[in-house]
Design a protein around this motif. Structure first.
Motif, short mmCIF file in Angstrom:
data_model
loop_
_atom_site.label_atom_id
_atom_site.label_comp_id
_atom_site.label_asym_id
_atom_site.label_seq_id
_atom_site.Cartn_x
_atom_site.Cartn_y
_atom_site.Cartn_z
N UNK A 68 -3.09 12.65 -10.57
CA UNK A 68 -3.49 12.36 -9.21
C UNK A 68 -2.96 13.42 -8.26
N UNK A 69 -3.83 13.92 -7.37
CA UNK A 69 -3.44 14.86 -6.33
C UNK A 69 -3.16 14.07 -5.05
N UNK A 70 -1.91 13.73 -4.81
CA UNK A 70 -1.56 12.88 -3.67
C UNK A 70 -1.80 13.58 -2.34
N UNK A 71 -1.96 14.90 -2.36
CA UNK A 71 -2.27 15.63 -1.13
C UNK A 71 -3.72 15.44 -0.72
N UNK A 86 0.83 -1.21 0.00
CA UNK A 86 0.00 0.00 0.00
C UNK A 86 0.86 1.26 0.00
N UNK A 87 1.96 1.24 0.72
CA UNK A 87 2.88 2.37 0.69
C UNK A 87 3.48 2.54 -0.71
N UNK A 88 3.82 1.43 -1.34
CA UNK A 88 4.33 1.50 -2.72
C UNK A 88 3.24 2.00 -3.68
N UNK A 89 2.00 1.71 -3.35
CA UNK A 89 0.90 2.23 -4.16
C UNK A 89 0.86 3.75 -4.11
N UNK A 90 1.11 4.31 -2.93
CA UNK A 90 1.18 5.77 -2.83
C UNK A 90 2.39 6.31 -3.60
N UNK A 91 3.51 5.57 -3.56
CA UNK A 91 4.67 5.98 -4.36
C UNK A 91 4.28 6.04 -5.83
N UNK A 92 3.55 5.02 -6.27
CA UNK A 92 3.11 4.99 -7.67
C UNK A 92 2.16 6.15 -7.98
N UNK A 93 1.18 6.37 -7.12
CA UNK A 93 0.21 7.43 -7.35
C UNK A 93 0.87 8.80 -7.37
N UNK A 94 1.92 8.98 -6.57
CA UNK A 94 2.67 10.23 -6.60
C UNK A 94 3.30 10.49 -7.95
N UNK A 95 3.58 9.42 -8.69
CA UNK A 95 4.23 9.56 -10.00
C UNK A 95 3.25 9.92 -11.11
N UNK A 96 1.96 9.90 -10.81
CA UNK A 96 0.93 10.16 -11.83
C UNK A 96 0.49 11.62 -11.76
N UNK A 97 0.66 12.34 -12.87
CA UNK A 97 0.33 13.77 -12.89
C UNK A 97 -1.15 14.03 -12.67
#
Length: 249
Positions: free
Chosen positions: A134-137, A121-132
């Motif tokens: 997606x607003x990871x905030x 799940x933490x790696x999933x957030x790493x992945x989502x951070x890489x997607x323009x």
């Protein structure tokens, strides 16, 4: 802790495209040489980047099971991107057939599914951070049953989740061990996976718990104990239902 600089080595394939959203099948590298498989859906229309909700299924299910699909459809209509992941040894990631149990001879393999999935799940957030797009905030989490147990630990250790929703889950897992509940062996075995040892770390983020009054899988007392250990702001909702017939969104 894990090496967040580890390359994702991600792959993306269009899975579904319609008038409401585009869904991509994604995979990427996690620890222990495991590949995470997931679906990322992004709404059409409007302006991104989009807030995102991670939906996590329960024991023996997969990212496309009906109740996860219902959650997906609801959040897409509300303007959220939706990320659905297979737990370790579930769905596309099924590699070994054994009876999941934290009290039998398979307990160490079962515990490893939980620990692996927290990092996944933490790696999933790493992945989502890489997607323009997606607003990871503005990342939220909704985990159900085993997904809620795992998700409580995940949301406690990873502060990037802003709003955790935990459904049909509980803590104080040592209650499963009867006369051995207070033994040092039991405490040592559970110290990395029992949500009740982590839930306080969700503060100061808001926590919502959703539970069934007549839950025959997760004893309601374990949900009450988990909620009692959480800090405010927090809320718990009880449905007059059983584990598998709680109302869908």
């Amino acid at each position: 802790a894990y090496d967040q600089s580890m390359p994702l080595l991600d792959t993306v394939i269009v899975n579904t495209e319609n008038e409401e959203y585009t869904s991509n099948h994604v995979s990427f590298q996690s620890i222990n040489h495991k590949r995470v498989t997931a679906l990322l859906s992004v709404p059409k229309g409007g302006m991104g980047p989009w807030p995102v909700v991670i939906l996590l299924h329960g024991l023996g299910d997969r990212k496309t099971v009906d109740y996860i699909q219902a959650g997906h459809d609801f959040y897409i209509k509300q303007g959220f991107a939706v990320f659905r992941m297979d737990l370790d040894n579930h769905g596309e990631r099924h590699a070994e057939k054994f009876s999941f149990s934290l009290t039998s001879k398979t307990k160490y393999r079962s515990r490893e599914i939980i620990r692996q999935s927290v990092v996944d799940l933490q790696r999933s957030l790493d992945y989502l951070e890489s997607r323009e797009e997606i607003d990871i905030e503005r990342a939220g989490f909704f985990g159900i049953s085993l997904g809620g147990i795992i998700g409580t630990v995940f949301c406690a250790v990873d502060k990037r989740i802003k709003v955790p929703v935990i459904a049909l889950a509980g803590g104080q897992l040592n209650l499963m061990y009867g006369s051995d509940a207070l033994s040092s062996d039991t405490r040592t075995f559970l110290e990395t996976i029992d949500p009740i040892l982590y839930v306080r770390e969700i503060h100061p983020r808001p926590l919502l718990m959703i539970n069934a009054k007549n839950d025959e899988v997760v004893p309601p007392i374990t949900s009450k104990l988990l909620f009692s250990q959480a800090k405010k702001p927090k809320e718990i909702i009880w449905y007059d239902a059983r584990h598998r017939n709680i109302p869908l969104l």
